[in-house]
Scaffold this motif. Structure first.
Motif, PDB file in Angstrom:
ATOM      1  N   VAL A  14       0.823  -1.214   0.000  1.00 29.82           N
ATOM      2  CA  VAL A  14       0.000   0.000   0.000  1.00 29.82           C
ATOM      3  C   VAL A  14       0.857   1.265   0.000  1.00 29.82           C
ATOM      4  O   VAL A  14       0.557   2.224  -0.692  1.00 29.82           O
ATOM      5  CB  VAL A  14      -0.958  -0.004   1.209  1.00 29.82           C
ATOM      6  CG1 VAL A  14      -1.781   1.281   1.255  1.00 29.82           C
ATOM      7  CG2 VAL A  14      -1.882  -1.220   1.164  1.00 29.82           C
ATOM      8  N   TRP A  15       1.941   1.239   0.783  1.00 31.27           N
ATOM      9  CA  TRP A  15       2.730   2.472   0.976  1.00 31.27           C
ATOM     10  C   TRP A  15       4.214   2.332   0.629  1.00 31.27           C
ATOM     11  O   TRP A  15       4.968   3.284   0.806  1.00 31.27           O
ATOM     12  CB  TRP A  15       2.635   2.945   2.423  1.00 31.27           C
ATOM     13  CG  TRP A  15       1.264   3.403   2.799  1.00 31.27           C
ATOM     14  CD1 TRP A  15       0.381   2.763   3.609  1.00 31.27           C
ATOM     15  CD2 TRP A  15       0.612   4.607   2.372  1.00 31.27           C
ATOM     16  NE1 TRP A  15      -0.780   3.480   3.717  1.00 31.27           N
ATOM     17  CE2 TRP A  15      -0.672   4.619   2.969  1.00 31.27           C
ATOM     18  CE3 TRP A  15       0.983   5.667   1.544  1.00 31.27           C
ATOM     19  CZ2 TRP A  15      -1.578   5.648   2.755  1.00 31.27           C
ATOM     20  CZ3 TRP A  15       0.078   6.705   1.334  1.00 31.27           C
ATOM     21  CH2 TRP A  15      -1.187   6.691   1.943  1.00 31.27           C
ATOM     22  N   GLY A  16       4.660   1.168   0.241  1.00 26.59           N
ATOM     23  CA  GLY A  16       6.094   0.967  -0.005  1.00 26.59           C
ATOM     24  C   GLY A  16       6.791   0.301   1.167  1.00 26.59           C
ATOM     25  O   GLY A  16       7.821  -0.358   0.988  1.00 26.59           O
ATOM     26  N   GLY A  17       6.246   0.488   2.358  1.00 23.35           N
ATOM     27  CA  GLY A  17       6.726  -0.216   3.540  1.00 23.35           C
ATOM     28  C   GLY A  17       8.186   0.029   3.856  1.00 23.35           C
ATOM     29  O   GLY A  17       8.789   1.023   3.429  1.00 23.35           O
ATOM     30  N   VAL A  18       8.741  -0.897   4.610  1.00 30.29           N
ATOM     31  CA  VAL A  18      10.137  -0.779   5.042  1.00 30.29           C
ATOM     32  C   VAL A  18      11.104  -0.665   3.848  1.00 30.29           C
ATOM     33  O   VAL A  18      12.056   0.112   3.920  1.00 30.29           O
ATOM     34  CB  VAL A  18      10.492  -1.954   5.987  1.00 30.29           C
ATOM     35  CG1 VAL A  18      11.986  -1.970   6.296  1.00 30.29           C
ATOM     36  CG2 VAL A  18       9.683  -1.842   7.269  1.00 30.29           C
ATOM     37  N   PRO A  19      10.904  -1.370   2.736  1.00 32.56           N
ATOM     38  CA  PRO A  19      11.852  -1.236   1.627  1.00 32.56           C
ATOM     39  C   PRO A  19      11.983   0.201   1.116  1.00 32.56           C
ATOM     40  O   PRO A  19      13.010   0.563   0.550  1.00 32.56           O
ATOM     41  CB  PRO A  19      11.256  -2.140   0.542  1.00 32.56           C
ATOM     42  CG  PRO A  19      10.472  -3.148   1.293  1.00 32.56           C
ATOM     43  CD  PRO A  19       9.909  -2.424   2.476  1.00 32.56           C
TER      44      PRO A  19
ATOM     45  N   CYS B  55       2.991   1.798  11.586  1.00 31.76           N
ATOM     46  CA  CYS B  55       3.184   0.650  10.701  1.00 31.76           C
ATOM     47  C   CYS B  55       2.030   0.450   9.733  1.00 31.76           C
ATOM     48  O   CYS B  55       2.157  -0.290   8.768  1.00 31.76           O
ATOM     49  CB  CYS B  55       3.458  -0.619  11.494  1.00 31.76           C
ATOM     50  SG  CYS B  55       1.988  -1.399  12.165  1.00 31.76           S
ATOM     51  N   ARG B  56       0.901   1.129   9.977  1.00 34.24           N
ATOM     52  CA  ARG B  56      -0.234   0.945   9.067  1.00 34.24           C
ATOM     53  C   ARG B  56      -0.294   2.039   7.994  1.00 34.24           C
ATOM     54  O   ARG B  56      -1.180   2.033   7.163  1.00 34.24           O
ATOM     55  CB  ARG B  56      -1.538   0.893   9.847  1.00 34.24           C
ATOM     56  CG  ARG B  56      -1.565  -0.252  10.874  1.00 34.24           C
ATOM     57  CD  ARG B  56      -2.839  -0.288  11.675  1.00 34.24           C
ATOM     58  NE  ARG B  56      -3.999  -0.270  10.827  1.00 34.24           N
ATOM     59  CZ  ARG B  56      -4.451  -1.303  10.121  1.00 34.24           C
ATOM     60  NH1 ARG B  56      -3.821  -2.461  10.202  1.00 34.24           N
ATOM     61  NH2 ARG B  56      -5.506  -1.193   9.357  1.00 34.24           N
ATOM     62  N   GLY B  57       0.638   2.974   8.072  1.00 31.61           N
ATOM     63  CA  GLY B  57       0.653   4.041   7.080  1.00 31.61           C
ATOM     64  C   GLY B  57      -0.260   5.187   7.480  1.00 31.61           C
ATOM     65  O   GLY B  57      -1.057   5.064   8.410  1.00 31.61           O
ATOM     66  N   PRO B  58      -0.137   6.313   6.775  1.00 23.41           N
ATOM     67  CA  PRO B  58      -0.876   7.511   7.178  1.00 23.41           C
ATOM     68  C   PRO B  58      -2.372   7.391   6.938  1.00 23.41           C
ATOM     69  O   PRO B  58      -2.811   6.755   5.984  1.00 23.41           O
ATOM     70  CB  PRO B  58      -0.280   8.619   6.303  1.00 23.41           C
ATOM     71  CG  PRO B  58       0.322   7.912   5.143  1.00 23.41           C
ATOM     72  CD  PRO B  58       0.746   6.564   5.617  1.00 23.41           C
ATOM     73  N   VAL B  59      -3.125   8.031   7.828  1.00 24.12           N
ATOM     74  CA  VAL B  59      -4.568   8.119   7.655  1.00 24.12           C
ATOM     75  C   VAL B  59      -4.827   9.152   6.562  1.00 24.12           C
ATOM     76  O   VAL B  59      -4.006  10.046   6.343  1.00 24.12           O
ATOM     77  CB  VAL B  59      -5.239   8.515   8.998  1.00 24.12           C
ATOM     78  CG1 VAL B  59      -4.842   9.924   9.428  1.00 24.12           C
ATOM     79  CG2 VAL B  59      -6.758   8.390   8.919  1.00 24.12           C
ATOM     80  N   GLU B  60      -5.933   8.992   5.872  1.00 27.10           N
ATOM     81  CA  GLU B  60      -6.293   9.953   4.834  1.00 27.10           C
ATOM     82  C   GLU B  60      -6.333  11.366   5.433  1.00 27.10           C
ATOM     83  O   GLU B  60      -6.869  11.555   6.519  1.00 27.10           O
ATOM     84  CB  GLU B  60      -7.683   9.582   4.292  1.00 27.10           C
ATOM     85  CG  GLU B  60      -8.025  10.190   2.983  1.00 27.10           C
ATOM     86  CD  GLU B  60      -9.443   9.838   2.550  1.00 27.10           C
ATOM     87  OE1 GLU B  60      -9.874  10.360   1.530  1.00 27.10           O
ATOM     88  OE2 GLU B  60     -10.120   9.044   3.235  1.00 27.10           O
TER      89      GLU B  60
END
Lengths: 342, 260, 285
Positions: free
Chosen positions: B90-95, B209-214
Motif C-alpha cells: 500500500v505504501w512501499g513499507g520498510v523497503p 506501521c499501518r501508514g498515514p490516515v487519509e
C-alpha cells in the motif's frame, strides 16, 4: 429530597452492600496519572480523589462499538441479548458526569427511542460524588458543577462524613439495605456542607462567559479562529471519544464468510473526520478541517441550545486534557469573545 | 460472481508476512477455500494456474525489482479486482525507508560488491504502477480486516475499512495517551486505525506501521513532536519507517495546515 | 435513574422491516425505479407517509442508506424509490436479483406540509434526480386534485435521455388539470417536442401568483441558486419556498448526528425546509 449522612468509617462497609445491586464500577488508576471507570471488588480500590477519567460514563450505555442486530438469510434480525442483561452500580460520578448522562438521556429519548442506550441505562444505578476542580475544570461556567437529578444517591464530602442525597427509590433501597450505617443530618453537618460548598466554588481557576455565546458564534461565523484551529487540529477523534456528550455514531454491516449472515454494528464517530458529512456521489458538505472544527463548536455551544435548550458542553475539561495538539476549548471561546470586543 | 470467484494470492519483494496472515486464518481457512476457487498461491501450493483470468488478486510486498513490476502488471491484466495487501504493497513499507538516497548508494552500502549481481529500482507501492481497487494496510495486516474484506468481496461489495486515526481506537479502548502522559514519539494521530491501538495497549507508542490516515495533519503532528523535544531527524526517521514513499510524510515538503 | 426510565417498550427504531423488491423499472442510465412491498400484510396495510418523506433502505450485508419516496400515499401497497447508482448501498441494490429481500425503516422526515399547501397553487421545480421526491407530491396533488388550485410542474434535464419518468410526464402535457413544462438543456436527437433551455426559462411560460402559491424545489445545488433568484424576483415569500435537502444520514431518527446542519437535524426537521429556515442555517445552501 431525603438527605442523610454516612460517616467515612462506614464507607467501606456501605460499598460492600452495593454489590447486591449490581457489579460496582468506580474510578481506578490506569497508567501514570490517568483514571478509568472499571469494576472494583471493594472500597479500597476506589480512587476517591480522581478528578476525571479518560472516558466518561457514556461508555457504559452507548458503547464505543456495538452490535445493533444480527442478521441471517431467511431468519430475519435478532437483537443480541447482552443489551439487557447486566446490572451495574456506577460509583463516583461527578456532577459534570451526571449532567453528561442527563444530556444523553435527552438525545437518546425523544420521538424515537434509542433502545440500546435506554435498556442499559435502566439497569444501572448512579452514585454521585462531589469533587474539587483542577485547572481544566470549567463546569461552574457551564453551570454543571451541581446536579439535582440523574443520580440514585449523591455523596458530598463534608469532612469526616458524607452528606448523602437520595435521588430515587432505588437509591433509598440502597440506603435501607445498610440502614444502620446512616445517620440523620445534624446542624453541624449542614454548616459543614455550606462551608465546603463555598470552598469548592472558590477553588475554580478557569472561567468563561457562555450565556451570550450563541449570538457571538453567529457573529463570528467567519472568524480567523476557525482557520487557526483547523490548522492545529489532527482530526484524530480523541476529543469526541472522550466527550461526555458526543453521541455521533456510524453504522455499518459486517458479513460472515458465508455471505448471508452477519451483523449491523455502530461505532462512535467524530464530526472532525474527513468523511463525516460526505454523501454518496462524493460531495462533502464539510471538506475542510476548519469547517469541521467550526461545526463541532457550533453544535455544542449554539446548535444544541436551539435543539435542547442548553449547550451540550459540561465543562469537564476532557477534550483539553486529552487533545494531543493541545487545543483548549476555553482558549478558543475566549479568542472568539475577545474578537467581538475589539 | 455466480460461481466461485477465482482468486490468486501473490507476493512481490517483502517478508511475505501478509500472505502468512492469510495462512494463519486457521479457523476460517476452510471457509475461504470453500467459498472461493484459489487458482494460485505460490507461497502455499505448487502447480498454480499462472495464466487464467482472475476475479480477485491479492498482492503483498513492494515493487523493488524490475521483475516485480512485470509480474504486477501481468497480474493487473489478469485480474478483475486487484487488492494491495499490507503496508509494503500500500505504501512501499520498510523497503521504501531509504528512498531519499540513490538506489546505487543504498545497494553498495547494504550488499557491497555482490550488489552488482542484481537490479533494483526505487521501492514503490503497487499504486505507482497499476490501478489498485482496494488497499488493506498493516504490518502485517489484521486478520479481522482481511476476513471482512474477503466476505465483502464475495458479496460483491468493497469493504469499508477504518479511515480514522489510531487515536480514535486508542481512546475507545481507554488507554492513557502516550504523547501526553509519557511524551513518547507516538504517530497515533496520523496513522490509520484498524489495529485497535495494539502498541499503545502495551504502553508502546504507535510507530506508524499501518501508514498515514487519509488527510493526516502531518505538520501539526511534527510541531507537537518538536515541542516535546524531538529533533527533526528523530521525527523524519519515524515517519519514514513504513511509508517512506508517501508524499504526505516528507518533512521537507510539509505545507502548513494542508486542507485546514 | 432506574425508576425514572423503567424501560419496557420493545419497539426498536433501528430494526428494518422485511420487504421485497417486486419490480425494477429502468429509467435512464444508472437510474432505476424500485417497487418495494413489505413482507407482512400488517405493514402493507398500515404503512403510510407524506410526500417528501424518506425511508432507510437496507441491502442486508452491505448497509443502509436514505431514499426519498417517489410514490404517493394515495396509491398504497407499494413504495417506489427512484435510485441513482452512485455509492456503496446503491451499487449493491442494483446488483440484487429479482424479488430480492431488503429492509425498510420509516417513513422519516417531515415531508411537505400538506395542510399548508392545500388550497394553494403548487409550483414544482425539479432538476435531475430532484424529480424523485417531487413526483410523490405531484401524484398526491393529482390524486387529490380538488384540494389544490393550479398545479404547475417545471422539470429540467440535461437531454431527453436524462429525463426521469419521461413517458409518464410527457402524458401530463396533454392533461388539462396540470401544467407540465418539461425542458432539456440540449437536444441532439431532434425528436424532443417540449422546451429546450435551462429550467428557469420555463418561468416565462407560466403565470404564477406568489401570494397563493407554494413552490417546491428539488435538484442540484446550482439549480437551487437560479430558481431561488427567479422566485424572489417574483416576490415569493421565503416561507412559501420549500426545498428538499440531501445530507449524510445513518440513523434517520435524529441520533447519529451526521445530517445535523446548524441546529436542525435534516432527518427530523427536514429534509423539507422553507427558504427562510434554510438561509438561517449555516452551511445549508
Amino acid at each position: 429530597m431525603k438527605i442523610i449522612t454516612l460517616p467515612k468509617e462506614n464507607f467501606a462497609e456501605f460499598v460492600g452492600h452495593l454489590c447486591s445491586f449490581g457489579e460496582i464500577h468506580a474510578p481506578i488508576k490506569r497508567g501514570d496519572r490517568s483514571f478509568v471507570f472499571a469494576p472494583v471488588k471493594d472500597a479500597s480500590e476506589i480512587e476517591l480523589d480522581c478528578v476525571r477519567t479518560i472516558l466518561p460514563l457514556k461508555k457504559y450505555f452507548f458503547r464505543p462499538m456495538e452490535v445493533m442486530f444480527n442478521f441471517c438469510a431467511g431468519e430475519g434480525y435478532e437483537i443480541p441479548s447482552e443489551v439487557t442483561d447486566k446490572r451495574i452500580v456506577v460509583f463516583g460520578a461527578h456532577p459534570c458526569d451526571i449532567h453528561g448522562l442527563n444530556i444523553l438521556d435527552m438525545v437518546f429519548n425523544g420521538r424515537y427511542v434509542d433502545t440500546y442506550y435506554l435498556a442499559r441505562k435502566s439497569k444501572a444505578a448512579i452514585i454521585g460524588l462531589d469533587c474539587i476542580p483542577d485547572d481544566l475544570c470549567f463546569c461552574r461556567s457551564t453551570r454543571t458543577d451541581f446536579v439535582d437529578t440523574g443520580f440514585d444517591l449523591f455523596l458530598s464530602d463534608i469532612g469526616d462524613k458524607y452528606l448523602v442525597r437520595v435521588g430515587t427509590s432505588l437509591g433509598d433501597d440502597m440506603v435501607r439495605a445498610a440502614e444502620s450505617l446512616f445517620y440523620e443530618v445534624q446542624k453541624e453537618d449542614r454548616d459543614a456542607y455550606k462551608r465546603k460548598s463555598i470552598e469548592r466554588r472558590e477553588s475554580f481557576k478557569t472561567e468563561i462567559q457562555l450565556q451570550d455565546l450563541p449570538g457571538i458564534m453567529d457573529l463570528e461565523y467567519e472568524s480567523q479562529v476557525w482557520q487557526d484551529v483547523g490548522e492545529t487540529c489532527l482530526s484524530c477523534g480523541t476529543c469526541s471519544m472522550v466527550c461526555p456528550t458526543c453521541y455521533c455514531y456510524s453504522v455499518f454491516d459486517e458479513l460472515d464468510l458465508d455471505g448471508s449472515s452477519g451483523r449491523r454494528k455502530r461505532r462512535w464517530d467524530c464530526c472532525l473526520f474527513k468523511d463525516y458529512a460526505l454523501v454518496a456521489g462524493g460531495h462533502n458538505f464539510r471538506a475542510k478541517r476548519s469547517s469541521r472544527v467550526k461545526n463541532r463548536y457550533f453544535h455544542k455551544q449554539r446548535g444544541f441550545v436551539s435543539l435542547y435548550g442548553r449547550p451540550s458542553c459540561v465543562g469537564c475539561g476532557r477534550c483539553k486534557a486529552q487533545c494531543p495538539s493541545g487545543i483548549d476549548i476555553v482558549d478558543v471561546i475566549t479568542k472568539l469573545r475577545s474578537e467581538t470586543r475589539v | 460472481m455466480s460461481s466461485k470467484p477465482k482468486i490468486g494470492i501473490y507476493g512481490l519483494t517483502g517478508c511475505a508476512g501478509d500472505q502468512l496472515v492469510i495462512l494463519n486464518c486457521e479457523d476460517e481457512l476452510l471457509d475461504i477455500v470453500g467459498a472461493t476457487d484459489i487458482r494460485s498461491f505460490p507461497m502455499a501450493m505448487s502447480g498454480g494456474d499462472e495464466n487464467c483470468p482472475l476475479d480477485i488478486v491479492f498482492i503483498d510486498g513492494t515493487v523493488v525489482q524490475p521483475k516485480d513490476e512485470e509480474m504486477l502488471k501481468r497480474l493487473r491484466e489478469r485480474a478483475n479486482l486487484l487488492i494491495a495487501v499490507g503496508t509494503c504493497a500500500v505504501w512501499g513499507g520498510v523497503p521504501a525507508m531509504e528512498n531519499k538516497f540513490s538506489r546505487e548508494e543504498v545497494k553498495k552500502r547494504v550488499y557491497g560488491p555482490t550488489g552488482d549481481l542484481f537490479k533494483t529500482i526505487t521501492p514503490q507501492p503497487l499504486s505507482s504502477f497499476v490501478k489498485v481497487d482496494l488497499s488493506i494496510s498493516g504490518c502485517p495486516i489484521e486478520k479481522e480486516q482481511l476476513l471482512q474484506a474477503v466476505a465483502s468481496l464475495l458479496h460483491g461489495d468493497l469493504p469499508r475499512l477504518p479511515n480514522y486515526a489510531v487515536c480514535t481506537e486508542c481512546k475507545m479502548a481507554e488507554y492513557p495517551c502516550l504523547l501526553i502522559e509519557k511524551g513518547h514519539l507516538c504517530l497515533g494521530p496520523i496513522t490509520v486505525a484498524g489495529c485497535k491501538a495494539r502498541c499503545p495497549s502495551y504502553g508502546r507508542p504507535c510507530i506508524g506501521c499501518r501508514g498515514p490516515v487519509e488527510e493526516a495533519n502531518i505538520s501539526s503532528e511534527v510541531r507537537l513532536l518538536k515541542e516535546k523535544g524531538f529533533t527533526p531527524s528523530d521525527i523524519q526517521n519515524r515517519l519514514r519507517t513504513f511509508a517512506g514513499a508517501a508524499d504526505s510524510l516528507q518533512m521537507e515538503s510539509l505545507k502548513e495546515g494542508t486542507n485546514a | 435513574m432506574s425508576d425514572a426510565h423503567n424501560y419496557t417498550s420493545d419497539e426498536n427504531p433501528y430494526l428494518p422491516k422485511p420487504a421485497r423488491i417486486i419490480r425494477t423499472l429502468p429509467q435512464i442510465l444508472d437510474h432505476q425505479l424500485f417497487q418495494i412491498r413489505f413482507e407482512k400484510e400488517e405493514m402493507i396495510n398500515n404503512f403510510t407517509y407524506r410526500p417528501g418523506q424518506f425511508v432507510m433502505l437496507s441491502v442486508i450485508g452491505t448497509g443502509e442508506a436514505p431514499f426519498s419516496i417517489s410514490s404517493s400515499p394515495t396509491r398504497p401497497g407499494i413504495i417506489e424509490l427512484c435510485v441513482r447508482r452512485i455509492g456503496h448501498v446503491t451499487n449493491a441494490l442494483f446488483k440484487l436479483p429479482p424479488n430480492a429481500p431488503v429492509g425498510i425503516r420509516g417513513p422519516y422526515g417531515n415531508g411537505f406540509p400538506l395542510d399548508k399547501l392545500e388550497g394553494n397553487n403548487l409550483l414544482l421545480v425539479a432538476g435531475g434526480l430532484g424529480m424523485a421526491p417531487l413526483r410523490s407530491l405531484l401524484r398526491y396533488a393529482l390524486d387529490n386534485r380538488s384540494k389544490f388550485k393550479d398545479v404547475i410542474l417545471m422539470y429540467g434535464a440535461r437531454n431527453p435521455d436524462d429525463m426521469l419518468f419521461k413517458y409518464e410526464l410527457l402524458e401530463l402535457i396533454e392533461q388539462p388539470d396540470v401544467k407540465c413544462l418539461l425542458t432539456v438543456d440540449t437536444d441532439n436527437s431532434g425528436m424532443w417536442k417540449a422546451h429546450v433551455g435551462v429550467v428557469t426559462t420555463l418561468f416565462d411560460h407560466a403565470e404564477i401568483d406568489p401570494n397563493n402559491t407554494y413552490a417546491a424545489i428539488c435538484g442540484p445545488e446550482i439549480m437551487f441558486k437560479y430558481v431561488l433568484e427567479e422566485l424572489l424576483k417574483r416576490n415569493f415569500s421565503k416561507n412559501r419556498i420549500l426545498m428538499s435537502l440531501e445530507r449524510n444520514m445513518q440513523c434517520g431518527v435524529g441520533k447519529c448526528g451526521h445530517c445535523m446542519v446548524g441546529y436542525k437535524y435534516t432527518c427530523l426537521d427536514g429534509p423539507i425546509f422553507n427558504y427562510w429556515d434554510a438561509i438561517n442555517l449555516p452551511e445549508m445552501v
